[in-house]
Design a protein around this motif. Structure first.
Motif, mmCIF file in Angstrom:
data_model
loop_
_atom_site.group_PDB
_atom_site.id
_atom_site.type_symbol
_atom_site.label_atom_id
_atom_site.label_comp_id
_atom_site.label_asym_id
_atom_site.label_seq_id
_atom_site.Cartn_x
_atom_site.Cartn_y
_atom_site.Cartn_z
ATOM 1 N N GLY A 141 -8.962 -20.439 -18.813
ATOM 2 C CA GLY A 141 -9.177 -20.163 -20.228
ATOM 3 C C GLY A 141 -9.108 -21.393 -21.119
ATOM 4 O O GLY A 141 -9.407 -21.296 -22.316
ATOM 5 N N ARG A 142 -8.727 -22.522 -20.572
ATOM 6 C CA ARG A 142 -8.711 -23.750 -21.366
ATOM 7 C C ARG A 142 -10.118 -24.348 -21.427
ATOM 8 O O ARG A 142 -10.994 -23.979 -20.660
ATOM 9 N N TRP A 143 -10.276 -25.289 -22.352
ATOM 10 C CA TRP A 143 -11.551 -25.987 -22.519
ATOM 11 C C TRP A 143 -11.340 -27.485 -22.433
ATOM 12 O O TRP A 143 -10.383 -28.016 -23.002
ATOM 13 N N ALA A 144 -12.229 -28.146 -21.703
ATOM 14 C CA ALA A 144 -12.231 -29.607 -21.650
ATOM 15 C C ALA A 144 -13.322 -30.112 -22.591
ATOM 16 O O ALA A 144 -14.468 -29.663 -22.520
ATOM 17 N N ILE A 145 -12.950 -31.021 -23.484
ATOM 18 C CA ILE A 145 -13.901 -31.651 -24.398
ATOM 19 C C ILE A 145 -13.838 -33.150 -24.126
ATOM 20 O O ILE A 145 -12.755 -33.745 -24.143
ATOM 21 N N VAL A 146 -14.984 -33.743 -23.863
ATOM 22 C CA VAL A 146 -15.006 -35.142 -23.449
ATOM 23 C C VAL A 146 -16.059 -35.911 -24.243
ATOM 24 O O VAL A 146 -17.136 -35.390 -24.535
ATOM 25 N N VAL A 147 -15.711 -37.146 -24.628
ATOM 26 C CA VAL A 147 -16.639 -38.052 -25.289
ATOM 27 C C VAL A 147 -16.518 -39.407 -24.601
ATOM 28 O O VAL A 147 -15.404 -39.896 -24.386
ATOM 29 N N GLY A 148 -17.656 -40.002 -24.239
ATOM 30 C CA GLY A 148 -17.634 -41.289 -23.545
ATOM 31 C C GLY A 148 -18.706 -42.222 -24.056
ATOM 32 O O GLY A 148 -19.637 -41.818 -24.761
ATOM 33 N N ASP A 149 -18.583 -43.482 -23.686
ATOM 34 C CA ASP A 149 -19.537 -44.506 -24.120
ATOM 35 C C ASP A 149 -19.618 -45.589 -23.048
ATOM 36 O O ASP A 149 -18.619 -46.254 -22.766
ATOM 37 N N VAL A 150 -20.800 -45.737 -22.446
ATOM 38 C CA VAL A 150 -21.036 -46.823 -21.491
ATOM 39 C C VAL A 150 -21.419 -48.066 -22.279
ATOM 40 O O VAL A 150 -22.271 -48.011 -23.180
ATOM 41 N N ALA A 151 -20.807 -49.206 -21.974
ATOM 42 C CA ALA A 151 -21.098 -50.445 -22.679
ATOM 43 C C ALA A 151 -22.582 -50.783 -22.565
ATOM 44 O O ALA A 151 -23.172 -50.684 -21.492
ATOM 45 N N GLY A 152 -23.185 -51.171 -23.691
ATOM 46 C CA GLY A 152 -24.595 -51.526 -23.695
ATOM 47 C C GLY A 152 -25.471 -50.367 -24.123
ATOM 48 O O GLY A 152 -24.998 -49.275 -24.460
ATOM 49 N N LYS A 153 -26.776 -50.618 -24.122
ATOM 50 C CA LYS A 153 -27.760 -49.619 -24.530
ATOM 51 C C LYS A 153 -28.913 -49.619 -23.524
ATOM 52 O O LYS A 153 -28.943 -50.416 -22.604
ATOM 53 N N GLY A 154 -29.834 -48.699 -23.718
ATOM 54 C CA GLY A 154 -31.025 -48.691 -22.904
ATOM 55 C C GLY A 154 -30.894 -47.936 -21.600
ATOM 56 O O GLY A 154 -29.960 -47.154 -21.395
ATOM 57 N N VAL A 155 -31.841 -48.205 -20.696
ATOM 58 C CA VAL A 155 -31.970 -47.430 -19.465
ATOM 59 C C VAL A 155 -30.766 -47.585 -18.555
ATOM 60 O O VAL A 155 -30.263 -46.609 -17.987
ATOM 61 N N SER A 156 -30.261 -48.815 -18.389
ATOM 62 C CA SER A 156 -29.138 -49.026 -17.479
ATOM 63 C C SER A 156 -27.900 -48.275 -17.950
ATOM 64 O O SER A 156 -27.180 -47.670 -17.144
ATOM 65 N N ALA A 157 -27.638 -48.285 -19.267
ATOM 66 C CA ALA A 157 -26.500 -47.531 -19.793
ATOM 67 C C ALA A 157 -26.711 -46.035 -19.615
ATOM 68 O O ALA A 157 -25.771 -45.293 -19.306
ATOM 69 N N ALA A 158 -27.949 -45.579 -19.789
ATOM 70 C CA ALA A 158 -28.246 -44.156 -19.630
ATOM 71 C C ALA A 158 -28.024 -43.690 -18.195
ATOM 72 O O ALA A 158 -27.557 -42.573 -17.956
ATOM 73 N N LEU A 159 -28.374 -44.535 -17.217
ATOM 74 C CA LEU A 159 -28.160 -44.166 -15.819
ATOM 75 C C LEU A 159 -26.673 -44.027 -15.508
ATOM 76 O O LEU A 159 -26.259 -43.101 -14.805
#
Length: 235
Positions: A84-102
């Motif tokens: 019944g609990r909820w996990a809420i997560v926020v993250g950020d990979v350093a950089g931008k573009g395709v490599s960060a998206a992968l």
């Protein structure tokens, strides 16, 4: 003769224009194909994010996502736990573009697997940190904050790996950052790093904000940065 040279120059000019036009046409085709592939990548990445917020009695959720480019390294998710609990997560990979998206896609899948397997928050961060220390060929660190909400007693457990610290705004409008002392290093920086849990209880009227530096780094048309102070003033 001079007339031969004049003829050759005239022909060469026409040929050079044709060759240049052909080259520019090929470049334009490649760029159009790249834009099409990036658009598909964006659609896939957005598809990894939640399509709707959780429906939890007594709570309201709001989220917003916009990549700086076609794709990016920011990430958020909701995950319903069996108890019944909820996990809420926020993250950020350093950089931008395709490599960060992968890497963002990798983070999303691993987080869901760990949550589904019933690991504790600290075990999850240990596994993720080990993964990013061992498998990231081109070194990039990842910041991540996970909140486990129990709607039954309104308790929240927060683990933060170098991410922007969540902000609580109470009913009276007072602000405070949480997990200040417990915030650890980003994932993929130090092997076998020990993360800590911050525990708190939400009160009626509390607003809890989890965000990435895309908010604080945003610029207005005059080039002025929104900043943490801008976010706090808005809250």
């Amino acid at each position: 003769s001079d007339s031969d040279l004049d003829l050759l120059s005239s022909v060469a000019l026409q040929v050079s224009l044709a060759v240049e036009d052909s080259r520019l046409h090929e470049v334009a085709l490649r760029e159009r194909e790249m834009r099409r592939e990036l658009q598909v990548a964006r659609e896939i990445q957005v598809g990894l994010l939640p399509d709707q917020a959780p429906q939890v009695a007594g709570y309201e959720f709001f989220d917003f996502y916009a990549a700086a480019r076609e794709v990016g390294g920011d990430y958020y998710d909701y995950f319903a736990l069996p108890d019944g609990r909820w996990a809420i997560v926020v993250g950020d990979v350093a950089g931008k573009g395709v490599s960060a998206a992968l890497l963002m896609a990798k983070l999303s899948s691993e987080m869901r697997v760990h949550l589904a397997s019933g690991l504790s928050p600290l075990e999850i961060f240990h596994q993720l940190n080990t993964s990013y220390n061992n498998q990231t060929t081109h070194w990039r660190f990842v910041t991540l904050v996970l909140a486990i909400l129990d709607p039954r007693d309104h308790s929240v457990q927060v683990v933060n790996a170098g991410h922007m610290r969540p902000i609580i705004r109470d009913q009276a409008g007072n602000l405070r950052e949480i997990a200040n002392d417990e915030t650890g290093l980003p994932l993929g920086v130090v092997p076998e790093y020990s993360y800590q849990i911050c525990e708190l209880t939400l009160q009626v009227g509390d607003l809890m904000v989890m965000y990435s530096d895309g908010v604080s780094d945003a610029l207005n048309p005059d080039g002025e940065q929104f900043g943490i102070s801008g976010l706090q003033n808005s809250l």
